[in-house]
Scaffold this active site. Structure first.
Site, PDB file in Angstrom:
ATOM      1  N   LEU A  15     117.705  43.849  50.748  1.00  0.00           N
ATOM      2  CA  LEU A  15     117.140  45.038  50.100  1.00  0.00           C
ATOM      3  C   LEU A  15     118.012  46.270  50.307  1.00  0.00           C
ATOM      4  O   LEU A  15     118.045  47.170  49.469  1.00  0.00           O
ATOM      5  CB  LEU A  15     115.730  45.313  50.636  1.00  0.00           C
ATOM      6  N   ASP A 135     117.178  62.644  57.942  1.00  0.00           N
ATOM      7  CA  ASP A 135     117.925  61.914  56.902  1.00  0.00           C
ATOM      8  C   ASP A 135     117.073  61.760  55.640  1.00  0.00           C
ATOM      9  O   ASP A 135     116.971  60.680  55.058  1.00  0.00           O
ATOM     10  CB  ASP A 135     118.369  60.547  57.421  1.00  0.00           C
TER      11      ASP A 135
END
Length: 716
Positions: A15, A135
């Site tokens: 993924l 982030d």
């Protein structure tokens, strides 16, 4: 295959991959439930122990629908690598959504609001738990489709996250460079030594860049050559950004920096939402921490947007659909001011129709009483504003050109850009057709209202005329008026002459209204014909057909770009695909220009002419209505005067008759007895008739007053 005690996965089901871990799609061994597993590689174990366990500890503290859930922490069987077992989000990330050509120019408004709501809620939960993410970016916001088909976005990847209170600072650098706060960018990307410490507000900068990206489909700060190739200019753009600016770009090498204070015209967000969003972006994309908003203000302002309701308003005269963002507890007066801000139509000049009916809005009433609207069923604003139409950028200006040689990556990027412009053309084509439909519908409703006004005014005029004609045509009045010896009857004859004049005016008004009805019917037939032509338009289907074929080629290019090269035959097919793709794009843009834009512009010109006719007709009907009302009022006064005069004359004749009966011998009567007797009888009957007529005229005047209570537009 790899596995832990309770989960297994195939290494092909990758993924995502980062510097310290890879994420795979996995299954529960017992239930078969799909999950995502984050498997840490050997590089991750080179980090300090505290850093290694930080992500586990952070995720264990969090429990929110907009944050990816942690189910378990396990280890692989052989290598005993740490594995995080997390919630699987089957619809990719926000980045994958934005990378789709359909969203090349940003998300639709409804989807953007979902992103905003989810990100704000998730960040608020982080802050309540004293955690800074460090982030934030579209790639770390996962998408899940709920049971009712709605998107749910969830924050993920807490590898850089740590606990940090509002007044604490940190010095380590994490994050993705395009979304980094300039101070962190200087240290992490430019490798410049500095002694600065960073606080929780670094997440706000990343959120600002992410929201801008979601709204527009592109990054806010773009140096010539791109952020990764021109890092020094990237830093200059972010640090030299003027107050209030939300984007900056360098168009050519060594060129000047250009600043933007608004979102681009290609953005799918309405001006109503943009006006709420831009100040937020300007204040969180602020390099000076003293000027940058804190989280409290950010949450307050974004919550204010999310708590608002949208009222869709189509300005019929301007031919523009507006989204008005207001609070449900606001008054109509505040709503009208918001409409004024977007349309320049003053509140006193705003009239509304909804689903064909006049919608009277009281300024002091709560906005909750406004009907539920949608983009296809808005409030229709009727005013005398000049037509503007939908403002847009020609998609042809955003179509890149293929390079002559075969370059798989470059060809893929070009095809993606062209396809994005094609989808933009499709959206605009639909908007242009929808705009024409709203024009036709709104005009039809206004003409129906005018026709109803014609019918009511005509009924009043004809009824008054009927009463007057009946009164003026009576033979008894004629026989009485033919007795010139009585002075009062001369005055009555003059009043009767005035009634005849008023009857003539009412007759002309009736004829005028009838002609107006015929004119409106003719205009409506013309409108129906134009509307049928729009309904028969097949440009949307033609554009969609081109897009479907282009999409097929684009997917082939997407597969090919991963290969090191193509064989001879494959390369020839690739070249033909490039030619066909270009031809399809040219055909698509030709249909858009000739079948959509040109027809829309012609329709807009015709709409402006029709609106002028409608305004002139409405003003004319107001004047005719005023004339009918004035005639009724005057006729009522004349009838009352005539009734009073005849009543006095009747009373005088009765007195004369009584005196004549008492005298002996009877004096010679000034009039023959039969005439006096008949005259008295006629006077009494006429008095009663005049009273009834005056009463009917009064009723008519009341009807006209009710008609005149409908707010009138300003004079053209």
């Amino acid at each position: 295959m790899q596995s832990t005690a309770n989960y297994l996965w195939h290494t092909d089901d990758l993924l995502g991959q980062g510097a310290t871990a890879s994420v795979y799609k996995a299954r529960n061994k017992k239930s078969g439930e799909l999950v995502a597993v984050k498997v840490f590689n050997t590089t991750s174990y080179l980090r300090p122990r505290e850093v290694q366990v930080r992500e586990f500890e952070v995720l264990r503290k969090l429990n929110h629908q907009n944050i990816v859930k942690l189910f378990a922490v396990e280890e692989t069987g052989g290598s005993r690598q740490k594995v995080l077992v997390m919630e699987y989000c089957s619809s990719g990330s926000l980045l994958s959504v934005l990378e789709s050509p359909e969203n090349a120019f940003g998300l639709p408004e409804d989807e953007f609001l979902v992103v905003l709501r989810c990100v704000v809620a998730g960040m608020n939960h982080l802050r309540e738990n004293g955690i800074v993410h460090r982030d934030i970016k579209p790639g770390n916001i996962m998408r899940l489709v709920g049971e009712e088909g709605q998107s749910i976005y969830k924050l993920t990847d807490f590898g850089a996250a740590r606990e940090l209170d509002d007044d604490e600072k940190f010095v380590s650098v994490y994050g993705t460079e395009e979304y980094l706060h300039p101070d962190m960018y200087e240290r992490a990307v430019l490798r410049k030594p500095q002694q600065k410490a960073f606080g929780v507000t670094v997440d706000l900068w990343s959120i600002g860049v992410t929201l801008y990206h979601a709204a527009t489909g592109s990054l806010p700060f773009i140096p010539f050559g791109g952020p990764r190739r021109n890092k020094e200019i990237m830093y200059r753009i972010t640090t030299e950004k003027p107050a209030g600016a939300i984007a900056g770009a360098q168009r050519r090498e060594n060129g000047p920096l250009e600043w933007s204070y608004t979102l681009p015209i290609t953005c799918q967000l309405s001006l109503g939402l943009q006006s709420q969003l831009v100040p937020i972006l300007a204040n969180i994309l602020e390099v000076e921490q003293a000027k940058c908003w804190g989280f409290d203000q950010f949450f307050a302002e974004t919550s204010d947007i999310l708590q608002r309701v949208v009222v869709h308003v189509f300005s019929l005269s301007q031919a523009v659909l507006h989204h008005i963002y207001i609070h449900a507890h606001n008054t109509i007066a505040i709503f009208q001011e918001a409409v004024h801000k977007q349309t320049s139509v003053a509140p006193r000049h705003q009239e509304y129709l909804f689903e064909g009916h006049l919608c009277v809005l009281e300024p002091s009433v709560s906005a909750q009483h406004i009907a539920h609207t949608t983009a296809s069923s808005p409030l229709t604003l009727f005013s005398t504003a000049i037509p503007k139409g939908l403002a847009f950028r020609d998609p042809a200006l955003d179509v890149p050109k293929f390079v002559p040689k075969v370059d798989l990556q470059a060809d893929y990027n070009t095809a993606k850009g062209v396809l994005g412009a094609g989808y933009q053309a499709l959206r605009l084509a639909r908007a242009l057709l929808d705009g024409q439909e709203l024009m036709f519908r709104g005009l039809h409703w206004v003409m129906e209202v005018l026709q109803a006004t014609c019918r009511r005014t005509l009924e009043v005029a004809r009824t008054s005329l009927l009463y007057l004609s009946s009164s003026l045509g009576t033979e008894r009045f004629s026989s009485v008026a033919g007795t010139p010896e009585i002075q009062e009857l001369k005055a009555a004859a003059e009043l009767r002459s005035r009634l005849r004049t008023l009857a003539e005016v009412l007759s002309r008004c009736s004829q005028n209204i009838t002609e107006t009805q015929e004119s409106l019917s003719s205009l409506n037939r013309e409108l129906v014909k134009s509307r049928d032509q729009v309904h028969e338009d097949r440009s949307i289907q033609q554009i969609q057909c081109c897009l479907d074929k282009m999409n097929f080629i684009y997917k082939q290019f997407k597969k090919s770009r991963m290969r090191p090269g193509l064989g001879y035959n494959e390369e020839q097919i690739h070249k033909l695909d490039k030619v066909n793709f270009s031809h399809l794009a040219k055909r698509l843009l030709q249909v858009f220009q000739e079948e959509c834009v040109q027809k829309y512009q012609a329709s807009l010109v015709t709409h402006g002419k029709r609106m002028r006719v409608v305004h002139e007709t409405r003003n004319h009907l107001r004047l005719v209505g005023c004339s009918v009302a004035a005639c009724n009022t005057e006729a009522q006064g004349v009838q009352e005067s005539l009734s009073k005069l005849l009543e006095e004359l009747s009373h005088q004749l009765l007195q004369d008759r009584a005196k004549g009966a008492q005298a002996s011998p009877p004096p010679i009567a000034p009039y023959p007895s039969p005439t006096r007797k008949d005259l008295l009888l006629h006077m009494q009957e006429l008095c009663e008739g005049m009273k009834l007529l005056a009463s009917d005229l009064l009723d008519n005047n009341r009807i006209i007053e009710r008609l005149n209570r409908v707010p009138a537009p300003p004079d053209v």
